[in-house]
Write a protein that holds these residues in place. Structure first.
Motif, PDB file in Angstrom:
ATOM      1  N   GLY A   1      19.668  16.223 -24.375  1.00  7.11           N
ATOM      2  CA  GLY A   1      20.154  17.439 -23.726  1.00  7.11           C
ATOM      3  C   GLY A   1      20.316  17.346 -22.224  1.00  7.11           C
ATOM      4  N   TYR A   2      20.078  16.189 -21.636  1.00  3.93           N
ATOM      5  CA  TYR A   2      20.195  16.028 -20.186  1.00  3.93           C
ATOM      6  C   TYR A   2      21.616  15.658 -19.786  1.00  3.93           C
ATOM      7  CZ  TYR A   2      15.114  15.982 -19.803  1.00  3.93           C
ATOM      8  OH  TYR A   2      13.787  16.326 -19.835  1.00  3.93           O
ATOM      9  N   GLU A   3      22.024  16.133 -18.614  1.00  6.30           N
ATOM     10  CA  GLU A   3      23.238  15.648 -17.970  1.00  6.30           C
ATOM     11  C   GLU A   3      22.796  14.424 -17.179  1.00  6.30           C
ATOM     12  OE1 GLU A   3      25.719  16.998 -14.105  1.00  6.30           O
ATOM     13  OE2 GLU A   3      25.413  18.568 -15.613  1.00  6.30           O
ATOM     14  N   ALA A   4      23.403  13.266 -17.427  1.00  9.20           N
ATOM     15  CA  ALA A   4      22.926  12.039 -16.802  1.00  9.20           C
ATOM     16  C   ALA A   4      24.071  11.147 -16.343  1.00  9.20           C
ATOM     17  CB  ALA A   4      22.031  11.264 -17.771  1.00  9.20           C
ATOM     18  N   ASP A   5      23.847  10.541 -15.203  1.00  7.92           N
ATOM     19  CA  ASP A   5      24.724   9.510 -14.659  1.00  7.92           C
ATOM     20  C   ASP A   5      23.787   8.389 -14.252  1.00  7.92           C
ATOM     21  OD1 ASP A   5      26.991   8.235 -13.823  1.00  7.92           O
ATOM     22  OD2 ASP A   5      27.215   9.372 -11.966  1.00  7.92           O
ATOM     23  N   GLY A   6      24.308   7.232 -13.914  1.00  2.00           N
ATOM     24  CA  GLY A   6      23.396   6.153 -13.584  1.00  2.00           C
ATOM     25  C   GLY A   6      23.983   5.116 -12.664  1.00  2.00           C
ATOM     26  N   CYS A   7      23.089   4.278 -12.141  1.00  4.14           N
ATOM     27  CA  CYS A   7      23.505   3.167 -11.300  1.00  4.14           C
ATOM     28  C   CYS A   7      22.463   2.052 -11.373  1.00  4.14           C
ATOM     29  CB  CYS A   7      23.723   3.602  -9.859  1.00  4.14           C
ATOM     30  SG  CYS A   7      22.263   4.197  -8.996  1.00  4.14           S
ATOM     31  N   VAL A   8      22.944   0.837 -11.138  1.00  8.86           N
ATOM     32  CA  VAL A   8      22.083  -0.322 -11.031  1.00  8.86           C
ATOM     33  C   VAL A   8      22.193  -0.785  -9.591  1.00  8.86           C
ATOM     34  CG1 VAL A   8      21.707  -2.715 -11.760  1.00  8.86           C
ATOM     35  CG2 VAL A   8      22.396  -1.004 -13.439  1.00  8.86           C
ATOM     36  N   GLU A   9      21.064  -0.944  -8.927  1.00  8.10           N
ATOM     37  CA  GLU A   9      21.041  -1.366  -7.526  1.00  8.10           C
ATOM     38  C   GLU A   9      20.240  -2.645  -7.390  1.00  8.10           C
ATOM     39  OE1 GLU A   9      22.292   0.236  -4.682  1.00  8.10           O
ATOM     40  OE2 GLU A   9      23.250   1.799  -5.902  1.00  8.10           O
ATOM     41  N   ARG A  10      20.705  -3.536  -6.533  1.00  9.86           N
ATOM     42  CA  ARG A  10      19.962  -4.761  -6.225  1.00  9.86           C
ATOM     43  C   ARG A  10      19.028  -4.514  -5.060  1.00  9.86           C
ATOM     44  NH1 ARG A  10      23.733 -10.153  -6.302  1.00  9.86           N
ATOM     45  NH2 ARG A  10      24.575  -9.885  -8.398  1.00  9.86           N
ATOM     46  N   GLY A  11      17.884  -5.197  -5.092  1.00 10.83           N
ATOM     47  CA  GLY A  11      16.947  -5.101  -3.974  1.00 10.83           C
ATOM     48  C   GLY A  11      15.751  -5.996  -4.181  1.00 10.83           C
ATOM     49  N   LYS A  12      15.050  -6.275  -3.081  1.00 12.87           N
ATOM     50  CA  LYS A  12      13.868  -7.141  -3.148  1.00 12.87           C
ATOM     51  C   LYS A  12      12.626  -6.370  -3.558  1.00 12.87           C
ATOM     52  CE  LYS A  12      15.589 -10.494   0.126  1.00 12.87           C
ATOM     53  NZ  LYS A  12      15.410 -11.162   1.388  1.00 12.87           N
ATOM     54  N   LYS A  13      12.562  -5.089  -3.192  1.00 11.78           N
ATOM     55  CA  LYS A  13      11.402  -4.267  -3.535  1.00 11.78           C
ATOM     56  C   LYS A  13      11.878  -2.998  -4.234  1.00 11.78           C
ATOM     57  CE  LYS A  13       8.373  -5.912   0.072  1.00 11.78           C
ATOM     58  NZ  LYS A  13       7.364  -5.546   1.044  1.00 11.78           N
ATOM     59  N   THR A  14      11.400  -2.794  -5.439  1.00 13.55           N
ATOM     60  CA  THR A  14      11.837  -1.662  -6.246  1.00 13.55           C
ATOM     61  C   THR A  14      11.561  -0.331  -5.556  1.00 13.55           C
ATOM     62  OG1 THR A  14      11.494  -2.954  -8.255  1.00 13.55           O
ATOM     63  CG2 THR A  14      11.601  -0.563  -8.503  1.00 13.55           C
ATOM     64  N   GLY A  15      10.378  -0.171  -4.995  1.00 19.72           N
ATOM     65  CA  GLY A  15      10.031   1.086  -4.326  1.00 19.72           C
ATOM     66  C   GLY A  15      10.953   1.394  -3.164  1.00 19.72           C
ATOM     67  N   LEU A  16      11.301   0.384  -2.407  1.00 17.76           N
ATOM     68  CA  LEU A  16      12.210   0.553  -1.274  1.00 17.76           C
ATOM     69  C   LEU A  16      13.595   0.978  -1.757  1.00 17.76           C
ATOM     70  CD1 LEU A  16      12.839   0.301   1.754  1.00 17.76           C
ATOM     71  CD2 LEU A  16      13.280  -2.133   1.368  1.00 17.76           C
ATOM     72  N   VAL A  17      14.073   0.358  -2.814  1.00 16.57           N
ATOM     73  CA  VAL A  17      15.385   0.720  -3.372  1.00 16.57           C
ATOM     74  C   VAL A  17      15.366   2.175  -3.839  1.00 16.57           C
ATOM     75  CG1 VAL A  17      17.056   0.257  -5.210  1.00 16.57           C
ATOM     76  CG2 VAL A  17      15.958  -1.647  -4.019  1.00 16.57           C
ATOM     77  N   ILE A  18      14.301   2.588  -4.499  1.00 17.96           N
ATOM     78  CA  ILE A  18      14.198   3.970  -4.988  1.00 17.96           C
ATOM     79  C   ILE A  18      14.266   4.956  -3.826  1.00 17.96           C
ATOM     80  CG2 ILE A  18      12.646   5.659  -6.085  1.00 17.96           C
ATOM     81  CD1 ILE A  18      11.677   3.282  -7.872  1.00 17.96           C
ATOM     82  N   THR A  19      13.487   4.709  -2.775  1.00 16.71           N
ATOM     83  CA  THR A  19      13.484   5.641  -1.640  1.00 16.71           C
ATOM     84  C   THR A  19      14.839   5.655  -0.922  1.00 16.71           C
ATOM     85  OG1 THR A  19      12.456   3.967  -0.211  1.00 16.71           O
ATOM     86  CG2 THR A  19      10.987   5.551  -1.283  1.00 16.71           C
ATOM     87  N   GLU A  20      15.488   4.498  -0.819  1.00 21.29           N
ATOM     88  CA  GLU A  20      16.799   4.445  -0.158  1.00 21.29           C
ATOM     89  C   GLU A  20      17.859   5.189  -0.966  1.00 21.29           C
ATOM     90  OE1 GLU A  20      17.461   0.253   0.399  1.00 21.29           O
ATOM     91  OE2 GLU A  20      16.367   0.231   2.312  1.00 21.29           O
ATOM     92  N   VAL A  21      17.866   5.009  -2.284  1.00 24.35           N
ATOM     93  CA  VAL A  21      18.837   5.703  -3.124  1.00 24.35           C
ATOM     94  C   VAL A  21      18.572   7.208  -3.096  1.00 24.35           C
ATOM     95  CG1 VAL A  21      19.657   6.018  -5.511  1.00 24.35           C
ATOM     96  CG2 VAL A  21      19.320   3.712  -4.585  1.00 24.35           C
TER      97      VAL A  21
END
Length: 157
Positions: free
Chosen positions: A92-112
């Motif tokens: 039931g969710y409306e969802a879109d997505g992306c795959v991002e490259r990065g060295k640190k997962t936490g950093l990528v999450i905060t940047e996105v």
């Protein structure tokens, strides 16, 4: 009682998914947010090896092989992302997505989260032993310390 958006507009939430989590364990916000009140941006992070690891790996494989390995992993993640989005939409969710490259997962999450100007970040904690958290670190701990956005950390099942 699920959270509802006060202005009747949908919350924009970044749902950072661990690629190793089985599809049947996907649980954005554990029923705290009504699927009709949230628009999910599903994020999978394709980790690029750290330089120190790359130096070690260069002895085992050529740099071109390492680049091809990361590119192949990114393609796998994009296919998995499509499965995740289908699963969330069936819930039931409306969802879109992306795959991002990065060295640190936490950093990528905060940047996105900043780039996409999300209202909320949703993470599901991994089951890690204490020694794993000490050696590798915790993505949830990193995001908690480095974001100004509201954050929901769901326990692992």
């Amino acid at each position: 009682m699920p959270l509802a958006s006060p202005e009747k507009s949908k919350l924009k939430a970044l749902y950072a998914v661990d690629a190793l989590r089985p599809l049947d364990q996907l649980d954005p916000a554990g029923g705290l947010i009504d699927p009709e009140n949230v628009s999910l941006l599903v994020l999978l992070v394709c980790e690029v090896p750290e330089e120190s690891l790359a130096l070690f790996r260069k002895q085992l494989m050529l740099p071109d092989q390492l680049r091809r390995q990361v590119a192949a992993r990114e393609v796998e993640l994009k296919h998995h992302l499509a499965e995740i989005i289908r699963r969330l939409e069936s819930m039931g969710y409306e969802a879109d997505g992306c795959v991002e490259r990065g060295k640190k997962t936490g950093l990528v999450i905060t940047e996105v989260a900043e780039r996409e100007n999300v209202d909320l970040i949703i993470l599901q904690r991994r089951r890690q032993r204490t020694w794993q958290r000490v050696l590798v670190g915790s993505v949830a701990d990193y995001v908690t310390r480095h974001t100004k956005r509201p954050l929901v950390i769901m326990p692992s099942k």
